[in-house]
Write a protein that holds these residues in place. Structure first.
Motif, PDB file in Angstrom:
ATOM      1  N   SER A 195       0.834  -1.212   0.000  1.00  0.00           N
ATOM      2  CA  SER A 195       0.000   0.000   0.000  1.00  0.00           C
ATOM      3  C   SER A 195       0.862   1.254   0.000  1.00  0.00           C
ATOM      4  CB  SER A 195      -0.951  -0.002   1.198  1.00  0.00           C
ATOM      5  OG  SER A 195      -0.242   0.134   2.426  1.00  0.00           O
ATOM      6  N   LEU A 196       2.044   1.199   0.627  1.00  0.00           N
ATOM      7  CA  LEU A 196       2.982   2.325   0.567  1.00  0.00           C
ATOM      8  C   LEU A 196       3.490   2.512  -0.854  1.00  0.00           C
ATOM      9  CD1 LEU A 196       4.906   4.492   1.662  1.00  0.00           C
ATOM     10  CD2 LEU A 196       6.489   2.649   2.310  1.00  0.00           C
ATOM     11  N   ASN A 197       3.846   1.410  -1.519  1.00  0.00           N
ATOM     12  CA  ASN A 197       4.313   1.511  -2.901  1.00  0.00           C
ATOM     13  C   ASN A 197       3.250   2.119  -3.802  1.00  0.00           C
ATOM     14  OD1 ASN A 197       6.694   0.276  -2.073  1.00  0.00           O
ATOM     15  ND2 ASN A 197       5.995  -1.775  -2.639  1.00  0.00           N
ATOM     16  N   GLU A 198       2.000   1.720  -3.593  1.00  0.00           N
ATOM     17  CA  GLU A 198       0.920   2.261  -4.416  1.00  0.00           C
ATOM     18  C   GLU A 198       0.715   3.746  -4.152  1.00  0.00           C
ATOM     19  OE1 GLU A 198      -3.831   1.410  -5.310  1.00  0.00           O
ATOM     20  OE2 GLU A 198      -2.490  -0.214  -4.677  1.00  0.00           O
ATOM     21  N   ALA A 199       0.815   4.161  -2.878  1.00  0.00           N
ATOM     22  CA  ALA A 199       0.657   5.582  -2.545  1.00  0.00           C
ATOM     23  C   ALA A 199       1.761   6.409  -3.208  1.00  0.00           C
ATOM     24  CB  ALA A 199       0.679   5.773  -1.029  1.00  0.00           C
ATOM     25  N   CYS A 200       2.993   5.885  -3.239  1.00  0.00           N
ATOM     26  CA  CYS A 200       4.091   6.606  -3.881  1.00  0.00           C
ATOM     27  C   CYS A 200       3.892   6.703  -5.391  1.00  0.00           C
ATOM     28  CB  CYS A 200       5.422   5.915  -3.571  1.00  0.00           C
ATOM     29  SG  CYS A 200       5.913   6.034  -1.834  1.00  0.00           S
ATOM     30  N   GLU A 201       3.373   5.634  -6.008  1.00  0.00           N
ATOM     31  CA  GLU A 201       3.064   5.676  -7.435  1.00  0.00           C
ATOM     32  C   GLU A 201       1.976   6.699  -7.736  1.00  0.00           C
ATOM     33  OE1 GLU A 201       2.034   1.723  -8.497  1.00  0.00           O
ATOM     34  OE2 GLU A 201       4.071   0.917  -8.228  1.00  0.00           O
ATOM     35  N   LEU A 202       0.988   6.782  -6.865  1.00  0.00           N
ATOM     36  CA  LEU A 202      -0.082   7.767  -7.041  1.00  0.00           C
ATOM     37  C   LEU A 202       0.467   9.187  -6.922  1.00  0.00           C
ATOM     38  CD1 LEU A 202      -2.909   5.998  -5.013  1.00  0.00           C
ATOM     39  CD2 LEU A 202      -2.998   6.557  -7.447  1.00  0.00           C
ATOM     40  N   LEU A 203       1.381   9.397  -5.990  1.00  0.00           N
ATOM     41  CA  LEU A 203       1.990  10.718  -5.845  1.00  0.00           C
ATOM     42  C   LEU A 203       2.728  11.107  -7.121  1.00  0.00           C
ATOM     43  CD1 LEU A 203       2.799  13.190  -4.178  1.00  0.00           C
ATOM     44  CD2 LEU A 203       4.706  11.848  -3.253  1.00  0.00           C
ATOM     45  N   MET A 226       0.918  12.858   2.899  1.00  0.00           N
ATOM     46  CA  MET A 226       1.002  11.402   2.969  1.00  0.00           C
ATOM     47  C   MET A 226       0.642  10.959   4.388  1.00  0.00           C
ATOM     48  SD  MET A 226       1.779   8.649   1.102  1.00  0.00           S
ATOM     49  CE  MET A 226       2.966   9.096  -0.181  1.00  0.00           C
ATOM     50  N   CYS A 227      -0.197   9.941   4.467  1.00  0.00           N
ATOM     51  CA  CYS A 227      -0.713   9.496   5.763  1.00  0.00           C
ATOM     52  C   CYS A 227      -0.495   7.993   5.911  1.00  0.00           C
ATOM     53  CB  CYS A 227      -2.197   9.841   5.861  1.00  0.00           C
ATOM     54  SG  CYS A 227      -3.000   9.245   7.350  1.00  0.00           S
ATOM     55  N   GLY A 228       0.298   7.585   6.915  1.00  0.00           N
ATOM     56  CA  GLY A 228       0.464   6.170   7.240  1.00  0.00           C
ATOM     57  C   GLY A 228      -0.522   5.797   8.326  1.00  0.00           C
ATOM     58  N   ASN A 229      -1.585   5.092   7.966  1.00  0.00           N
ATOM     59  CA  ASN A 229      -2.684   4.809   8.900  1.00  0.00           C
ATOM     60  C   ASN A 229      -2.474   3.478   9.629  1.00  0.00           C
ATOM     61  OD1 ASN A 229      -5.178   5.591  10.065  1.00  0.00           O
ATOM     62  ND2 ASN A 229      -6.261   4.172   8.726  1.00  0.00           N
ATOM     63  N   ALA A 235       2.085  -3.876  16.586  1.00  0.00           N
ATOM     64  CA  ALA A 235       2.674  -5.211  16.502  1.00  0.00           C
ATOM     65  C   ALA A 235       2.746  -5.709  15.062  1.00  0.00           C
ATOM     66  CB  ALA A 235       1.871  -6.197  17.359  1.00  0.00           C
ATOM     67  N   GLN A 236       1.828  -5.237  14.208  1.00  0.00           N
ATOM     68  CA  GLN A 236       1.800  -5.668  12.805  1.00  0.00           C
ATOM     69  C   GLN A 236       2.537  -4.719  11.865  1.00  0.00           C
ATOM     70  OE1 GLN A 236      -1.225  -5.583  14.597  1.00  0.00           O
ATOM     71  NE2 GLN A 236      -1.232  -7.766  15.038  1.00  0.00           N
ATOM     72  N   ARG A 237       3.144  -3.685  12.407  1.00  0.00           N
ATOM     73  CA  ARG A 237       3.812  -2.674  11.576  1.00  0.00           C
ATOM     74  C   ARG A 237       4.963  -3.282  10.776  1.00  0.00           C
ATOM     75  NH1 ARG A 237       5.741   3.043  11.946  1.00  0.00           N
ATOM     76  NH2 ARG A 237       4.198   3.448  13.576  1.00  0.00           N
ATOM     77  N   VAL A 238       5.003  -2.927   9.484  1.00  0.00           N
ATOM     78  CA  VAL A 238       6.110  -3.360   8.629  1.00  0.00           C
ATOM     79  C   VAL A 238       6.802  -2.171   7.962  1.00  0.00           C
ATOM     80  CG1 VAL A 238       5.093  -5.625   8.163  1.00  0.00           C
ATOM     81  CG2 VAL A 238       4.580  -3.709   6.630  1.00  0.00           C
ATOM     82  N   VAL A 239       6.210  -0.980   8.103  1.00  0.00           N
ATOM     83  CA  VAL A 239       6.773   0.237   7.500  1.00  0.00           C
ATOM     84  C   VAL A 239       7.199   1.177   8.623  1.00  0.00           C
ATOM     85  CG1 VAL A 239       6.357   2.219   6.003  1.00  0.00           C
ATOM     86  CG2 VAL A 239       5.293   0.013   5.468  1.00  0.00           C
ATOM     87  N   VAL A 244       9.868   5.931   5.216  1.00  0.00           N
ATOM     88  CA  VAL A 244       8.967   6.810   4.465  1.00  0.00           C
ATOM     89  C   VAL A 244       9.615   8.176   4.256  1.00  0.00           C
ATOM     90  CG1 VAL A 244       6.689   7.865   4.399  1.00  0.00           C
ATOM     91  CG2 VAL A 244       6.974   5.603   5.415  1.00  0.00           C
ATOM     92  N   GLY A 245      10.299   8.675   5.299  1.00  0.00           N
ATOM     93  CA  GLY A 245      10.972   9.960   5.184  1.00  0.00           C
ATOM     94  C   GLY A 245      12.032   9.965   4.103  1.00  0.00           C
ATOM     95  N   THR A 246      12.738   8.843   3.953  1.00  0.00           N
ATOM     96  CA  THR A 246      13.757   8.735   2.908  1.00  0.00           C
ATOM     97  C   THR A 246      13.129   8.778   1.522  1.00  0.00           C
ATOM     98  OG1 THR A 246      15.161   7.414   4.370  1.00  0.00           O
ATOM     99  CG2 THR A 246      15.620   7.311   2.003  1.00  0.00           C
ATOM    100  N   ILE A 247      11.971   8.128   1.369  1.00  0.00           N
ATOM    101  CA  ILE A 247      11.299   8.081   0.067  1.00  0.00           C
ATOM    102  C   ILE A 247      10.723   9.443  -0.311  1.00  0.00           C
ATOM    103  CG2 ILE A 247       9.363   7.074  -1.201  1.00  0.00           C
ATOM    104  CD1 ILE A 247       9.729   4.540   0.490  1.00  0.00           C
ATOM    105  N   LEU A 248      10.078  10.103   0.634  1.00  0.00           N
ATOM    106  CA  LEU A 248       9.355  11.345   0.336  1.00  0.00           C
ATOM    107  C   LEU A 248      10.253  12.574   0.352  1.00  0.00           C
ATOM    108  CD1 LEU A 248       6.072  10.825   2.413  1.00  0.00           C
ATOM    109  CD2 LEU A 248       6.428  10.408  -0.027  1.00  0.00           C
ATOM    110  N   GLY A 249      11.291  12.553   1.156  1.00  0.00           N
ATOM    111  CA  GLY A 249      12.099  13.755   1.310  1.00  0.00           C
ATOM    112  C   GLY A 249      11.360  14.791   2.138  1.00  0.00           C
ATOM    113  N   GLU A 250      11.584  16.051   1.857  1.00  0.00           N
ATOM    114  CA  GLU A 250      10.964  17.128   2.628  1.00  0.00           C
ATOM    115  C   GLU A 250       9.838  17.820   1.870  1.00  0.00           C
ATOM    116  OE1 GLU A 250      14.029  19.789   3.780  1.00  0.00           O
ATOM    117  OE2 GLU A 250      15.068  18.341   5.072  1.00  0.00           O
ATOM    118  N   ASP A 251       9.539  17.367   0.678  1.00  0.00           N
ATOM    119  CA  ASP A 251       8.537  18.056  -0.135  1.00  0.00           C
ATOM    120  C   ASP A 251       7.106  17.713   0.272  1.00  0.00           C
ATOM    121  OD1 ASP A 251      10.509  19.285  -1.565  1.00  0.00           O
ATOM    122  OD2 ASP A 251      10.519  17.795  -3.189  1.00  0.00           O
TER     123      ASP A 251
END
Length: 352
Positions: A195-203, A226-229, A235-239, A244-251
């Motif tokens: 879902s993170l990959n898809e959100a980045c593609e949408l951006l 960008m919202c990580g819900n 306990a189930q977190r994988v991201v 995410v900060g590395t992928i998005l940068g400061e923009d």
């Protein structure tokens, strides 16, 4: 559009409000609606069912309850202040686009487009913005459109919210939603890396589409959050946040949220308001939620005509339009193409 479809247009929004009433009021309204449908003359049409007649009876009865409730409120206020009771405007029979009627400045009207993979919590985040509670039961969203009207410091604002979940498999339709969007909320789930990959593609798609519309050779900077819900499912977190900060940068502003317990949502709503040039009071915790009839009467009083004056007139308030429907694709296309049709030469459409 046939006659049956026209009959159904106002029903969905009214039924939402009908379902929110206490059980005894629902029973009374339904009984009254059945009586109204039975006693009133009915136009003969082979496609209009008794259910539709009852639904229209419910609409009329709910509107009557609204008017009676506001009339009682107005009477009590008048008796306490010594002023005579004033009349209120009738509840509108359809959604009112305040921009089209010239009641809200164009710069105060915004459309927020929400995008992301299925089952990441987009609908519940929107419901939180509208002032509703978290809904545990999941229902697949085809398309959801909401309109929230604000009255803040004497100004009116119109915020349209489009959950474009159903456009995942329709690129042209999604492109149209992107081109008509003013602010974007991209949602992924912290327990789902795909879902993170898809959100980045949408951006990337949003930036490319806006750049093409602006005829720019470089990706456009767009007002997006960008919202990580599902931060409550630690306990189930994988991201992780650093990833995410590395992928998005400061923009692009990034927030971790939980639509279930409300964590981080206030920061998301403030960021959306800041990017769109909206007041901070558009955040749900910063304003009072009122009914559409009360909102209409408040705006009538603001224009100098007779209407109900509510306590704390200057206090920020908002109302959700229960009859709001997404503008037609024709209207959206006109918005994309703009008004520059000089010499009868329309601009090239950028949807494809």
């Amino acid at each position: 559009m046939n006659a049956t479809e026209k009959f159904y247009l106002p029903v969905d929004g009214i039924l939402k409000m009908f379902n929110s009433l206490p059980a005894h009021q629902q029973s009374h309204i339904t009984h009254t609606a059945h009586q109204s449908a039975a006693l009133s003359p009915v136009l003969q049409h082979p496609k209009v069912s008794d259910i539709t007649k009852t639904g229209m009876g419910i609409i009329k009865t709910v509107k009557g309850c609204w008017r009676q409730q506001d009339a009682r409120v107005g009477a009590s206020r008048s008796s306490s202040s010594g002023n005579r009771q004033v009349s209120i405007e009738r509840v509108p029979k359809r959604s009112v686009d305040r921009l089209e009627l010239g009641l809200t400045k164009p710069r105060n009207c915004h459309r927020i487009v929400v995008l992301g993979a299925p089952k990441v919590g987009k609908t519940n985040i929107l419901q939180r913005f509208l002032g509703n509670e978290f809904e545990e039961h999941y229902e697949h969203t085809i398309e959801d459109f909401h309109r929230k009207l604000f009255h803040i410091r004497g100004e009116t604002y119109q915020v349209d919210l489009l959950d474009a979940a159903g456009e995942r498999d329709f690129p042209a339709k999604r492109r149209l939603s992107i081109l008509t969007g003013d602010i974007f909320l991209l949602v992924f789930s912290l327990d789902d890396r795909e879902s993170l990959n898809e959100a980045c593609e949408l951006l990337n798609e949003i930036q490319a589409a806006k750049a093409k519309l602006l005829k720019s050779k470089r990706p456009a900077r767009v007002p997006a959050v960008m919202c990580g819900n599902k931060a409550d499912l630690d306990a189930q977190r994988v991201v992780r946040r650093a990833e995410v900060g590395t992928i998005l940068g400061e923009d692009v502003p990034y927030f971790e949220t939980s639509a279930k317990n409300g964590t981080g949502l206030e920061s998301v709503f403030r960021a959306l308001a800041s990017l769109g040039g909206l007041p901070d009071e558009t955040s749900p915790s910063r304003h009072q939620l009122i009914s559409i009839p009360t909102y209409q009467s408040l705006c009538v009083g603001r224009r100098g005509r007779r209407g109900i004056r509510t306590p704390g007139l200057g206090a920020p308030c908002a109302a959700v339009d229960p009859l709001a429907r997404r503008p037609s694709f024709t209207s959206d296309l006109r918005l994309v193409l703009g008004s520059s049709t000089k010499n009868n030469k329309p601009e090239k459409c950028q949807i494809q």
